[in-house]
Design an enzyme around this catalytic site. Structure first.
Site, PDB file in Angstrom:
ATOM      1  N   HIS A  64      -4.065  16.178  -1.292  1.00 42.83           N
ATOM      2  CA  HIS A  64      -4.557  16.101   0.080  1.00 42.83           C
ATOM      3  C   HIS A  64      -4.235  17.354   0.897  1.00 42.83           C
ATOM      4  O   HIS A  64      -4.668  17.456   2.051  1.00 42.83           O
ATOM      5  CB  HIS A  64      -4.003  14.853   0.770  1.00 42.83           C
TER       6      HIS A  64
ATOM      7  N   ASN B  61       0.701  10.245   6.655  1.00 42.34           N
ATOM      8  CA  ASN B  61      -0.208   9.214   7.160  1.00 42.34           C
ATOM      9  C   ASN B  61       0.078   8.934   8.634  1.00 42.34           C
ATOM     10  O   ASN B  61       0.600   7.884   9.003  1.00 42.34           O
ATOM     11  CB  ASN B  61      -0.044   7.938   6.325  1.00 42.34           C
TER      12      ASN B  61
ATOM     13  N   TYR C  22       0.830  -1.208   0.000  1.00 45.12           N
ATOM     14  CA  TYR C  22       0.000   0.000   0.000  1.00 45.12           C
ATOM     15  C   TYR C  22       0.862   1.255   0.000  1.00 45.12           C
ATOM     16  O   TYR C  22       1.802   1.390   0.784  1.00 45.12           O
ATOM     17  CB  TYR C  22      -0.925   0.016   1.224  1.00 45.12           C
TER      18      TYR C  22
END
EC number: 5.4.3.6
Length: 526
Positions: A71, A183, A41
């Site tokens: 983002h 993240n 991922y």
């Protein structure tokens, strides 16, 4: 390294060379896996609900840069520099663990920006708190690729203008580096760490105000005895009772319980009938219940410190890079529920300090219950002069506003991202609200302590305990006896300036022997 020193004190950071080698080894491992097309991922997949899209190696930098730009979708006012510095500090610390795939060069550039006072412009709004603080951390990371805006010396400018002046070169990110930067929970944790520090200072001020008002109101010493408080079993209550005894030691204004009992006996000794006296064996709760009210505040702060400090020292990325692709942890360490709930608990504790202070202010001002003090502490001719009547409105309105701010955020999850992010923490919202509560309660306490300073002019000032006399002396220099000759807002601002700036922090720490860990410490090693 501690967060407050870097964020507020502008102390620089230095990255551990040995730990950077661990970071480099993990980075190189991830770059190799990316070229070998191991499914992972954020290395060779799309993000969020787009995880089923496989991205070939030639787009590795495009994938990461696109993530940051898309983002960086925050809104609202930007965070002040001290919060941005806290966010950067926590993110550097988490990535220094060496489990995220970031390059040492990226961390060195972040540290250089921090040390030179180059602060990314990070809007306050936009984080769901899982998958971490994507929006604010994307704004934090944009300057690393030469994009976005930064603030230096209070001036906001395009990143590349400042980089060119400073001789800094933006990076081209490799596999997973963009994801590693954004993240995680570092925005909420950075903001929460500052809120916690401020809450600890407010607790000290609450104790000083409480020790002041029990003397101004000639209250009983009995509620703060060790024996009775120890029987409740809560360690925080015992600590607060001890501090109340310490802060009132030597006072000539409080009443011993035996003296109160004796006065009642003498008053009623010649009668066998029901008799109403003007003597109260016990005081009102706002003069009596500080160990119970502030004791749980103390223990809540201690619990929140553990949650926030553990998060600040955690690996909160996804995926977490281990020795082989098969071992690499695809999970949810980015989820901010610990910090979100810590901030909700903390916000309730801070709001409760405001509730206590507002009620103490009312007892000090209300002409029906504050005898022998003048109504609203007017210096003369109450009615012609209003004293602190207007100041009470401010404190009461803020206390009411705080009831909304103290409502929990951590349970207000709204699904997003194609139902992929279907339970989120809202941790940054919780942290922001807690910071706002700290500001508000700081104002309530400023009104209260300004009023207490005024009350000292109507009592025997020399009979206050030494710690409280020192507070009156400090406040008296900026806010002398109030005679309606200047706007009340000026008085409150002057007192607030003393109490909530560095001199107030130092004074409160010197007077209140509260055994709290002084700093939120960071440890870059895993």
């Amino acid at each position: 390294m501690d967060i407050y020193a870097v964020a507020v004190g502008r102390v620089g950071v230095e990255l551990d060379a040995a730990q950077l080698e661990r970071v480099r080894a993990t980075h190189l491992r991830v770059q190799g896996w990316g070229m070998e097309k191991y499914p992972m991922y954020g290395v060779n997949t799309g993000f969020g609900e787009l995880i089923n899209v496989i991205i070939p190696p030639q787009f590795k930098s495009d994938l990461q840069h696109n993530l940051l730009r898309s983002h960086a979708a925050g809104g609202g006012e930007p965070f002040p520099d001290e919060v941005v510095r806290a966010i950067m500090t926590v993110r550097i610390n988490c990535l220094m663990k060496g489990y995220s795939g970031i390059s040492p060069e990226a961390l060195q550039l972040l540290a250089t920006m921090l040390n030179r006072g180059i602060h990314p412009v990070i809007p306050m709004q936009g984080s769901l708190g899982a998958s971490g603080d994507l929006a604010p951390l994307s704004h934090m990371a944009l300057p690393l690729i030469g994009d976005g805006h930064v603030r230096k010396n209070g001036v906001t400018r395009p990143t590349m203008e400042v980089f060119q002046e400073e001789g800094l070169t933006p990076l081209k990110l490799g596999f997973k580096e963009g994801l590693a930067l954004v993240n995680g929970t570092s925005a909420m944790t950075g903001a929460a760490s500052l809120a916690l520090y401020r809450a600890r200072h407010l607790l000290r001020l609450s104790l000083l105000a409480s020790a002041d008002i029990v003397q101004a109101m000639n209250a009983s010493t009995r509620p703060f005895s060790h024996t009775g408080n120890a029987l409740k079993n809560h360690p925080g209550q015992v600590v607060i009772a001890r501090l109340m005894r310490d802060l009132t030691q030597g006072t000539g204004l409080m009443r011993d319980h035996q003296d109160i009992m004796r006065a009642i006996s003498e008053r009623t000794s010649h009668s066998n009938d029901v008799e109403e006296t003007e003597i109260y064996l016990q005081n009102a709760y706002s003069l009596r219940c500080m160990p119970q009210v502030l004791g749980v505040v103390l223990e809540t702060l201690q619990m929140c410190q553990r949650f926030i400090e553990e998060e600040a020292n955690s690996v909160n990325d996804n995926p977490v890079i281990l020795d082989t692709p098969a071992e690499t942890y695809h999970g949810a360490n980015f989820h901010g529920q610990y910090v979100a709930m810590a901030c909700d608990y903390l916000s309730i504790a801070v709001a409760e300090m405001g509730v206590l202070a507002e009620r103490q202010l009312n007892r000090l001002l209300d002409p029906h219950i504050n005898k022998p003090l003048p109504g609203f502490l007017a210096h003369a001719k109450t009615g012609l002069f209003c004293g602190f009547e207007g100041g009470q409105y401010l404190a009461t309105s803020i206390a009411s506003e705080n009831l909304d701010l103290a409502a929990p955020s951590s349970i207000k999850s709204i699904p997003s991202n194609g139902q992929n992010q279907d339970i989120v923490s809202m941790g940054l919202i919780a942290a922001r609200k807690t910071l706002a509560l700290c500001e508000n309660v700081g104002t309530i306490l400023s009104v209260l302590m300004a009023a207490l300073n005024q009350a000292s002019h109507f009592t025997e000032a020399a009979k206050y305990s030494a710690p409280i006399r020192s507070i009156h002396e400090k406040l008296g220099k900026v806010a002398p006896r109030y005679e309606d000759e200047r706007p009340m807002s000026t008085v409150i601002a002057q007192v607030r300036g003393v109490l909530l700036q560095e001199q107030g922090l130092a004074l409160a720490q010197s007077l209140v022997n509260l055994d709290l860990t002084p700093d939120l410490s960071l440890e870059p090693r895993a």
